[in-house]
Every structure is written in structure tokens, then in C-alpha cells.
Write an enzyme that holds these catalytic residues in place. Structure first.
Site, PDB file in Angstrom:
ATOM      1  CE1 TYR A  65      -4.021  -2.075   0.546  1.00 17.59           C
ATOM      2  CE2 TYR A  65      -2.584  -3.310   2.009  1.00 17.59           C
ATOM      3  CZ  TYR A  65      -3.749  -3.209   1.291  1.00 17.59           C
ATOM      4  OH  TYR A  65      -4.654  -4.238   1.302  1.00 17.59           O
ATOM      5  CG  HIS A  95      -4.873 -10.889  -5.929  1.00 19.84           C
ATOM      6  ND1 HIS A  95      -5.599 -10.496  -7.046  1.00 19.84           N
ATOM      7  CD2 HIS A  95      -3.839 -11.625  -6.390  1.00 19.84           C
ATOM      8  CE1 HIS A  95      -5.021 -10.997  -8.126  1.00 19.84           C
ATOM      9  NE2 HIS A  95      -3.952 -11.682  -7.751  1.00 19.84           N
TER      10      HIS A  95
END
Length: 152
Positions: A65, A95
Site C-alpha cells: 500500500y 490481491h
């Protein structure tokens, strides 16, 4: 121009198959299809930017992230929120994004430590990652290796 009986007529050699990017505007790869879906969706410009950048992460790789956020000039939380709303998963591969420490983070809005839906969604994320060749630790809670960060 007259052509004599024995004159050689030049021929133009053409390949039987044009490269995918030149097939008369047709969508030619799965990712091209997904990018077109993203571009034509009624989602926010920010979500489209996140999902489009995500499409750069190659199969068999993962990113974080934080790396994705740094590339986009935003926060990891904002990236996570955009990924949570990804209607094109798993074709647009959210994913492949994990927490900075290698933890799986979330998938489809569920995070490790949350009770609701945790088993199904995180197991699905594990299955997708393993199916692409991403290595997980013995407990299946963390990815092993170096995150991909070569965003264009």
C-alpha cells in the site's frame, strides 16, 4: 506504366498477425480489457488512477500500500479505500497489494483481525497469490520476498 512479360513485380510482405496493439482498435489482452473497463467506469478519478497503476504490478509479484501510495502521491489508507471499492477484482489485481511489513492486509474490505468474512476473503487472497507464484510464510500470514515498485 507498362509491365513486360518477364518483369518482376515487387510484393509487399505482411505478417499474418499484427501486433496486439495495432489490431484496429480492438481490445487484445485481458489487461487491455480491464483498463478499458476502468477508464469507462463511473468511478472517481482517484479510484481509476489507483486501479490503473495497480495493473502495472506483474503476475507473480506483489507491492505494498505504501509503495503504491508513494507512486500516486497519496496515503496508503486512501489507496486501501480505493482497492476496497475495486469492482473488477480479481482481474484488476488488488490481491497483489500487501501491508508494508509483508502482512496480507485486507481483501474485499476485510482485514486480518476482523471477524466478519475474514476466513473467506483472506483465504481467497492467499490462494490468488500462491496461484501466481508469490511465496508466503509457513503460516500464510505474510508474503516473502521483495515488493515490486517499478511503477512507470
Amino acid at each position: 506504366m507498362a509491365v513486360t512479360k518477364n518483369a518482376k513485380i515487387p510484393t509487399i510482405k505482411r505478417s499474418r498477425a499484427a501486433p496486439p496493439s495495432t489490431l484496429a482498435g480492438k481490445i487484445t489482452t485481458t489487461m487491455d480489457r480491464e483498463l478499458a473497463l476502468i477508464a469507462h467506469s463511473q468511478r472517481t478519478a482517484f479510484e481509476k488512477r489507483v486501479w490503473t497503476a495497480l495493473c502495472q504490478v506483474p503476475r507473480g509479484s506483489f507491492t505494498t500500500y505504501g509503495l503504491l501510495a508513494a507512486h500516486l502521491g497519496t496515503s496508503p489508507r486512501a489507496v486501501g479505500n480505493a482497492l476496497r471499492r475495486n469492482p473488477f477484482a480479481p482481474a484488476v489485481p488488488c490481491h497483489r497489494v500487501v501491508a508494508t511489513g509483508g502482512g496480507l492486509g485486507g481483501f474485499k474490505g476485510s482485514w486480518l483481525g476482523r471477524k466478519e468474512g475474514e476466513g473467506i476473503t483472506l483465504e481467497e487472497k492467499r490462494t490468488l497469490l500462491r496461484g501466481e507464484g508469490v511465496k508466503l510464510d509457513g503460516l500464510g500470514e505474510r508474503v516473502v520476498g521483495t515488493p515490486w515498485g517499478a511503477f512507470a
